[in-house]
Design an enzyme around this catalytic site. Structure first.
Site, PDB file in Angstrom:
ATOM      1  N   THR A   1      21.091 -54.471  74.839  1.00 61.02           N
ATOM      2  CA  THR A   1      21.946 -53.377  74.403  1.00 61.02           C
ATOM      3  C   THR A   1      21.382 -52.080  74.969  1.00 61.02           C
ATOM      4  O   THR A   1      20.230 -52.037  75.395  1.00 61.02           O
ATOM      5  CB  THR A   1      21.959 -53.274  72.857  1.00 61.02           C
ATOM      6  OG1 THR A   1      22.880 -52.271  72.446  1.00 61.02           O
ATOM      7  CG2 THR A   1      20.593 -52.922  72.290  1.00 61.02           C
TER       8      THR A   1
ATOM      9  N   ASN B   1      22.257 -49.446  72.898  1.00 59.34           N
ATOM     10  CA  ASN B   1      22.497 -48.702  71.669  1.00 59.34           C
ATOM     11  C   ASN B   1      21.150 -48.483  70.953  1.00 59.34           C
ATOM     12  O   ASN B   1      20.610 -49.383  70.315  1.00 59.34           O
ATOM     13  CB  ASN B   1      23.467 -49.525  70.799  1.00 59.34           C
ATOM     14  CG  ASN B   1      23.835 -48.816  69.520  1.00 59.34           C
ATOM     15  OD1 ASN B   1      23.045 -48.062  68.964  1.00 59.34           O
ATOM     16  ND2 ASN B   1      25.040 -49.090  69.046  1.00 59.34           N
TER      17      ASN B   1
ATOM     18  N   HIS C   1      20.391 -46.774  68.427  1.00 60.41           N
ATOM     19  CA  HIS C   1      20.455 -46.827  66.972  1.00 60.41           C
ATOM     20  C   HIS C   1      20.212 -48.259  66.485  1.00 60.41           C
ATOM     21  O   HIS C   1      19.382 -48.512  65.613  1.00 60.41           O
ATOM     22  CB  HIS C   1      21.817 -46.312  66.512  1.00 60.41           C
ATOM     23  CG  HIS C   1      22.000 -46.378  65.033  1.00 60.41           C
ATOM     24  ND1 HIS C   1      21.344 -45.527  64.179  1.00 60.41           N
ATOM     25  CD2 HIS C   1      22.733 -47.211  64.267  1.00 60.41           C
ATOM     26  CE1 HIS C   1      21.686 -45.826  62.932  1.00 60.41           C
ATOM     27  NE2 HIS C   1      22.524 -46.856  62.964  1.00 60.41           N
ATOM     28  N   LYS C   2      20.931 -49.204  67.127  1.00 63.40           N
ATOM     29  CA  LYS C   2      20.741 -50.626  66.789  1.00 63.40           C
ATOM     30  C   LYS C   2      19.286 -51.029  67.057  1.00 63.40           C
ATOM     31  O   LYS C   2      18.668 -51.718  66.263  1.00 63.40           O
ATOM     32  CB  LYS C   2      21.628 -51.508  67.684  1.00 63.40           C
ATOM     33  CG  LYS C   2      23.072 -51.684  67.237  1.00 63.40           C
ATOM     34  CD  LYS C   2      23.693 -52.817  68.076  1.00 63.40           C
ATOM     35  CE  LYS C   2      25.184 -52.878  68.013  1.00 63.40           C
ATOM     36  NZ  LYS C   2      25.749 -53.868  68.954  1.00 63.40           N
TER      37      LYS C   2
ATOM     38  N   ASP D   1      26.990 -60.261  69.816  1.00 60.69           N
ATOM     39  CA  ASP D   1      28.391 -60.032  70.123  1.00 60.69           C
ATOM     40  C   ASP D   1      29.170 -60.139  68.818  1.00 60.69           C
ATOM     41  O   ASP D   1      28.856 -60.993  67.987  1.00 60.69           O
ATOM     42  CB  ASP D   1      28.888 -61.057  71.150  1.00 60.69           C
ATOM     43  CG  ASP D   1      30.163 -60.576  71.833  1.00 60.69           C
ATOM     44  OD1 ASP D   1      30.295 -59.373  72.083  1.00 60.69           O
ATOM     45  OD2 ASP D   1      31.057 -61.412  72.083  1.00 60.69           O
TER      46      ASP D   1
ATOM     47  N   GLY E   1      34.735 -48.314  64.958  1.00 57.13           N
ATOM     48  CA  GLY E   1      35.629 -49.444  65.223  1.00 57.13           C
ATOM     49  C   GLY E   1      36.704 -49.594  64.156  1.00 57.13           C
ATOM     50  O   GLY E   1      37.406 -48.636  63.810  1.00 57.13           O
TER      51      GLY E   1
ATOM     52  N   ASP F   1      36.361 -50.127  60.997  1.00 60.62           N
ATOM     53  CA  ASP F   1      35.875 -49.867  59.634  1.00 60.62           C
ATOM     54  C   ASP F   1      36.917 -49.199  58.720  1.00 60.62           C
ATOM     55  O   ASP F   1      36.995 -49.556  57.547  1.00 60.62           O
ATOM     56  CB  ASP F   1      34.599 -48.999  59.672  1.00 60.62           C
ATOM     57  CG  ASP F   1      33.362 -49.828  59.996  1.00 60.62           C
ATOM     58  OD1 ASP F   1      33.449 -51.075  59.971  1.00 60.62           O
ATOM     59  OD2 ASP F   1      32.304 -49.235  60.265  1.00 60.62           O
TER      60      ASP F   1
ATOM     61  N   LYS G   1      26.964 -50.453  53.650  1.00 58.28           N
ATOM     62  CA  LYS G   1      27.537 -51.397  54.617  1.00 58.28           C
ATOM     63  C   LYS G   1      26.469 -52.385  55.091  1.00 58.28           C
ATOM     64  O   LYS G   1      26.736 -53.567  55.264  1.00 58.28           O
ATOM     65  CB  LYS G   1      28.141 -50.626  55.808  1.00 58.28           C
ATOM     66  CG  LYS G   1      28.814 -51.523  56.823  1.00 58.28           C
ATOM     67  CD  LYS G   1      29.373 -50.774  58.035  1.00 58.28           C
ATOM     68  CE  LYS G   1      29.711 -51.727  59.164  1.00 58.28           C
ATOM     69  NZ  LYS G   1      30.070 -51.066  60.425  1.00 58.28           N
TER      70      LYS G   1
END
Ligand code: IMP
Length: 191
Positions: free
Chosen positions: A7, A9, A11-12, A68, A149, A151, A171
């Site tokens: 990734t 990302n 943050h992830k 994914d 997305g 959400d 979440k």
């Protein structure tokens, strides 16, 4: 152990690094010099997750894992599924995707849906998969401004708020991704 998380990302990456501790040094795709948009040519989340991990392992020879995710809507035969990011077109726009989803569901009475995340880990040529799901339904108008997305239209079962009306901490207690990563982290910590 050095492990690539397929990734960019950050943050992830930070979230997972915090869960794993110092025993693992996580690096991103850019850290290993991978600037390619890795192909995801398959019809299932599990196959696309494996394809990403395999690509990194084959091209860069590093142990890695890839995630994914897709939204699977019952009345739409599992769509958008692997097309979740680009459901309404290549612009990958969340509002457009939600608009199309609500249009396609406008005549359907069954609004049930689930998010599915599959993580594929490759260590020393061995493949393992970890899955996380959350069941819920698609409401008819957007609610909330958190998250991303789908959400604002996804309400998990047992709650009267959408993911977009929850804090990130709320979440994270029940999300598909958190459940899949819990499996991965549990496995890695036993290595
Ligand atoms: P990815 O595999 O994590 O890139 O997710 C693919 C697509 O699924 C994203 O572009 C979003 O449209 C959707 N998606 C993934 N996770 C979530 C989530 O937690 N909430 C809402 N939509 C999500």
């Amino acid at each position: 152990m050095k492990l690539c998380f397929a990734t960019n990302n950050l943050h992830k990456l930070k979230e997972i690094q915090a869960l794993l501790g110092d025993q693992f040094e996580l690096v991103t795709l850019s850290d290993i010099g991978c600037e390619t948009d890795i192909p995801e040519p398959f019809e299932t989340i599990a196959e696309n997750s494996a394809a990403k991990a395999k690509y990194v392992c084959d091209h860069y020879g590093i142990n890695c894992f890839a995630d994914d995710t897709g939204l699977e809507v019952t009345a739409l035969d599992g769509e958008p599924g692997v097309y979740s990011a680009r459901y309404a077109g290549p612009q990958r726009n969340a509002d457009d995707n939600i608009g199309l989803l609500l249009d396609n569901l406008s005549t359907k009475s069954d609004r049930s849906a689930r998010f599915l995340t599959v993580i594929t880990l490759v260590t020393d040529g061995k493949y393992q998969q970890f899955e996380g799901t959350v069941d819920g339904h698609i409401i008819s108008e957007k609610r909330g401004s958190n998250g991303f997305g789908y959400d604002p239209v996804f309400m998990p079962n047992g709650f009267d708020r959408t993911f977009a009306e929850m804090t990130l901490d709320e979440k994270s207690l029940l999300s598909h991704r958190a459940r899949a990563f819990a499996g991965l982290v549990g496995f890695l910590k036993q290595l």
